[in-house]
Design a protein around this motif. Sequence first.
Motif, PDB file in Angstrom:
ATOM      1  N   SER A  60       0.827  -1.200   0.000  1.00 32.93           N
ATOM      2  CA  SER A  60       0.000   0.000   0.000  1.00 32.93           C
ATOM      3  C   SER A  60       0.869   1.262   0.000  1.00 32.93           C
ATOM      4  CB  SER A  60      -0.931  -0.006   1.206  1.00 32.93           C
ATOM      5  OG  SER A  60      -1.632   1.212   1.272  1.00 32.93           O
ATOM      6  N   ARG A  61       1.918   1.259   0.817  1.00 31.86           N
ATOM      7  CA  ARG A  61       2.826   2.424   0.841  1.00 31.86           C
ATOM      8  C   ARG A  61       3.508   2.600  -0.511  1.00 31.86           C
ATOM      9  NH1 ARG A  61       3.857   0.759   6.114  1.00 31.86           N
ATOM     10  NH2 ARG A  61       5.746  -0.385   5.557  1.00 31.86           N
ATOM     11  N   LYS A  62       3.884   1.501  -1.119  1.00 35.85           N
ATOM     12  CA  LYS A  62       4.644   1.555  -2.369  1.00 35.85           C
ATOM     13  C   LYS A  62       3.766   1.881  -3.582  1.00 35.85           C
ATOM     14  CE  LYS A  62       8.302  -0.901  -4.807  1.00 35.85           C
ATOM     15  NZ  LYS A  62       9.268  -1.998  -4.738  1.00 35.85           N
ATOM     16  N   TYR A  63       2.545   1.354  -3.616  1.00 43.67           N
ATOM     17  CA  TYR A  63       1.741   1.449  -4.834  1.00 43.67           C
ATOM     18  C   TYR A  63       0.393   2.164  -4.683  1.00 43.67           C
ATOM     19  CZ  TYR A  63       5.070  -2.081  -6.439  1.00 43.67           C
ATOM     20  OH  TYR A  63       6.220  -2.754  -6.777  1.00 43.67           O
ATOM     21  N   ALA A  64      -0.007   2.523  -3.454  1.00 44.36           N
ATOM     22  CA  ALA A  64      -1.353   3.082  -3.265  1.00 44.36           C
ATOM     23  C   ALA A  64      -1.395   4.206  -2.228  1.00 44.36           C
ATOM     24  CB  ALA A  64      -2.325   1.971  -2.892  1.00 44.36           C
ATOM     25  N   ASN A  65      -0.349   5.005  -2.142  1.00 48.94           N
ATOM     26  CA  ASN A  65      -0.315   6.147  -1.214  1.00 48.94           C
ATOM     27  C   ASN A  65      -0.641   5.793   0.230  1.00 48.94           C
ATOM     28  OD1 ASN A  65       0.486   8.335  -2.866  1.00 48.94           O
ATOM     29  ND2 ASN A  65      -1.542   8.329  -3.810  1.00 48.94           N
ATOM     30  N   GLY A  66      -0.370   4.550   0.627  1.00 54.99           N
ATOM     31  CA  GLY A  66      -0.551   4.152   2.019  1.00 54.99           C
ATOM     32  C   GLY A  66      -1.986   3.912   2.441  1.00 54.99           C
ATOM     33  N   THR A  67      -2.899   3.817   1.508  1.00 54.07           N
ATOM     34  CA  THR A  67      -4.301   3.608   1.878  1.00 54.07           C
ATOM     35  C   THR A  67      -4.470   2.302   2.659  1.00 54.07           C
ATOM     36  OG1 THR A  67      -6.577   3.527   1.092  1.00 54.07           O
ATOM     37  CG2 THR A  67      -4.948   2.382  -0.251  1.00 54.07           C
ATOM     38  N   LYS A  68      -5.446   2.294   3.533  1.00 49.19           N
ATOM     39  CA  LYS A  68      -5.783   1.079   4.273  1.00 49.19           C
ATOM     40  C   LYS A  68      -7.100   0.501   3.758  1.00 49.19           C
ATOM     41  CE  LYS A  68      -3.411   2.215   8.618  1.00 49.19           C
ATOM     42  NZ  LYS A  68      -2.355   2.928   7.979  1.00 49.19           N
ATOM     43  N   LEU A  69      -7.566   1.039   2.644  1.00 48.24           N
ATOM     44  CA  LEU A  69      -8.861   0.632   2.092  1.00 48.24           C
ATOM     45  C   LEU A  69      -8.720  -0.543   1.133  1.00 48.24           C
ATOM     46  CD1 LEU A  69     -10.227   4.216   1.311  1.00 48.24           C
ATOM     47  CD2 LEU A  69     -10.713   2.789   3.316  1.00 48.24           C
ATOM     48  N   PHE A  70      -9.730  -1.387   1.140  1.00 48.08           N
ATOM     49  CA  PHE A  70      -9.797  -2.510   0.197  1.00 48.08           C
ATOM     50  C   PHE A  70     -11.097  -2.422  -0.577  1.00 48.08           C
ATOM     51  CE2 PHE A  70      -6.470  -4.072   2.885  1.00 48.08           C
ATOM     52  CZ  PHE A  70      -5.682  -4.798   2.006  1.00 48.08           C
ATOM     53  N   PRO A  71     -11.116  -2.904  -1.790  1.00 48.87           N
ATOM     54  CA  PRO A  71     -10.022  -3.588  -2.461  1.00 48.87           C
ATOM     55  C   PRO A  71      -8.891  -2.615  -2.836  1.00 48.87           C
ATOM     56  CG  PRO A  71     -11.920  -3.434  -3.927  1.00 48.87           C
ATOM     57  CD  PRO A  71     -12.353  -2.898  -2.601  1.00 48.87           C
ATOM     58  N   LEU A  72      -7.682  -3.083  -2.629  1.00 51.21           N
ATOM     59  CA  LEU A  72      -6.496  -2.251  -2.863  1.00 51.21           C
ATOM     60  C   LEU A  72      -6.400  -1.811  -4.320  1.00 51.21           C
ATOM     61  CD1 LEU A  72      -4.003  -1.069  -1.471  1.00 51.21           C
ATOM     62  CD2 LEU A  72      -2.765  -3.149  -2.098  1.00 51.21           C
ATOM     63  N   TRP A  73      -6.839  -2.655  -5.254  1.00 52.06           N
ATOM     64  CA  TRP A  73      -6.717  -2.319  -6.682  1.00 52.06           C
ATOM     65  C   TRP A  73      -7.456  -1.036  -7.046  1.00 52.06           C
ATOM     66  CZ3 TRP A  73     -11.327  -2.194  -9.219  1.00 52.06           C
ATOM     67  CH2 TRP A  73     -12.371  -3.000  -8.739  1.00 52.06           C
ATOM     68  N   GLU A  74      -8.438  -0.640  -6.260  1.00 45.76           N
ATOM     69  CA  GLU A  74      -9.180   0.603  -6.535  1.00 45.76           C
ATOM     70  C   GLU A  74      -8.362   1.848  -6.203  1.00 45.76           C
ATOM     71  OE1 GLU A  74     -12.851   0.351  -4.342  1.00 45.76           O
ATOM     72  OE2 GLU A  74     -13.825  -0.764  -5.957  1.00 45.76           O
ATOM     73  N   HIS A  75      -7.233   1.682  -5.511  1.00 50.03           N
ATOM     74  CA  HIS A  75      -6.476   2.829  -5.006  1.00 50.03           C
ATOM     75  C   HIS A  75      -5.039   2.894  -5.533  1.00 50.03           C
ATOM     76  CE1 HIS A  75      -9.834   3.387  -2.275  1.00 50.03           C
ATOM     77  NE2 HIS A  75      -9.784   2.084  -2.071  1.00 50.03           N
ATOM     78  N   LEU A  76      -4.715   2.086  -6.527  1.00 50.44           N
ATOM     79  CA  LEU A  76      -3.340   2.017  -7.028  1.00 50.44           C
ATOM     80  C   LEU A  76      -2.978   3.239  -7.865  1.00 50.44           C
ATOM     81  CD1 LEU A  76      -3.338  -1.738  -8.073  1.00 50.44           C
ATOM     82  CD2 LEU A  76      -2.310  -0.734  -6.022  1.00 50.44           C
ATOM     83  N   ASP A  77      -1.700   3.603  -7.817  1.00 51.67           N
ATOM     84  CA  ASP A  77      -1.151   4.692  -8.629  1.00 51.67           C
ATOM     85  C   ASP A  77      -0.203   4.110  -9.663  1.00 51.67           C
ATOM     86  OD1 ASP A  77      -2.349   6.742  -7.098  1.00 51.67           O
ATOM     87  OD2 ASP A  77      -0.736   6.629  -5.626  1.00 51.67           O
ATOM     88  N   ASN A  78      -0.053   4.802 -10.772  1.00 50.26           N
ATOM     89  CA  ASN A  78       0.920   4.418 -11.801  1.00 50.26           C
ATOM     90  C   ASN A  78       0.761   2.966 -12.219  1.00 50.26           C
ATOM     91  OD1 ASN A  78       2.137   7.022 -11.657  1.00 50.26           O
ATOM     92  ND2 ASN A  78       3.165   6.356  -9.790  1.00 50.26           N
ATOM     93  N   ASP A  79      -0.476   2.558 -12.383  1.00 47.38           N
ATOM     94  CA  ASP A  79      -0.755   1.184 -12.780  1.00 47.38           C
ATOM     95  C   ASP A  79      -1.181   1.146 -14.244  1.00 47.38           C
ATOM     96  OD1 ASP A  79      -3.094   2.585 -11.753  1.00 47.38           O
ATOM     97  OD2 ASP A  79      -4.205   0.759 -12.217  1.00 47.38           O
ATOM     98  N   ILE A  80      -1.097  -0.017 -14.820  1.00 45.86           N
ATOM     99  CA  ILE A  80      -1.612  -0.271 -16.163  1.00 45.86           C
ATOM    100  C   ILE A  80      -2.602  -1.413 -16.035  1.00 45.86           C
ATOM    101  CG2 ILE A  80      -1.054  -1.075 -18.488  1.00 45.86           C
ATOM    102  CD1 ILE A  80       1.630   0.280 -18.228  1.00 45.86           C
ATOM    103  N   ALA A  81      -3.782  -1.236 -16.631  1.00 45.59           N
ATOM    104  CA  ALA A  81      -4.839  -2.231 -16.500  1.00 45.59           C
ATOM    105  C   ALA A  81      -5.311  -2.687 -17.876  1.00 45.59           C
ATOM    106  CB  ALA A  81      -6.005  -1.642 -15.713  1.00 45.59           C
ATOM    107  N   ILE A  82      -5.568  -3.983 -17.999  1.00 41.68           N
ATOM    108  CA  ILE A  82      -6.067  -4.566 -19.236  1.00 41.68           C
ATOM    109  C   ILE A  82      -7.223  -5.496 -18.897  1.00 41.68           C
ATOM    110  CG2 ILE A  82      -5.514  -6.100 -21.167  1.00 41.68           C
ATOM    111  CD1 ILE A  82      -2.656  -5.042 -21.009  1.00 41.68           C
ATOM    112  N   GLN A  83      -8.340  -5.306 -19.588  1.00 39.45           N
ATOM    113  CA  GLN A  83      -9.503  -6.157 -19.340  1.00 39.45           C
ATOM    114  C   GLN A  83      -9.529  -7.309 -20.341  1.00 39.45           C
ATOM    115  OE1 GLN A  83     -13.373  -4.319 -19.648  1.00 39.45           O
ATOM    116  NE2 GLN A  83     -14.251  -5.854 -18.281  1.00 39.45           N
TER     117      GLN A  83
END
Length: 145
Positions: free
Chosen positions: A35-58
Amino acid sequence: MLWNIEEQIMSAASMNINVTKISKHDTELRFQQLSRKYANGTKLFPLWEHLDNDIAIQHPEAWKWIAEYIGNCQAILMFNPSDEKSSFEVEGGENLVKLLSEMFNVEFYVTNKNNEYLLCFNHHDVLIACGDATEWIKKYENIQG
């Protein structure tokens, strides 16, 4: 919860897959690090909703692609804490995908011991990559789900 993820994993692991359970405490600590590394330290789940600098493919089969990225390395398989509080170390990407193929549809996270990447697959059939995995996933950007 209608299913027991640990039970599913241990049952699937009986297919000659080496799986090591990681304690709830250590899993919680790893989620804090991720969370600290990829989501600004959020404690919220699901974590994937809070990620930064991510790439997503459906794509409905995208979770199977993880085997290629992991290769023969160890991976740590994690879940939203509301689904499963422990995590599991798995030897090799093919084994991880084999394990996941035996489970009910569930959101999951995959990283390594050094948290150099984070891969998530969610209930929207979206594979999300952070860290070192972002360059790898770009080759799949033109594949339509």
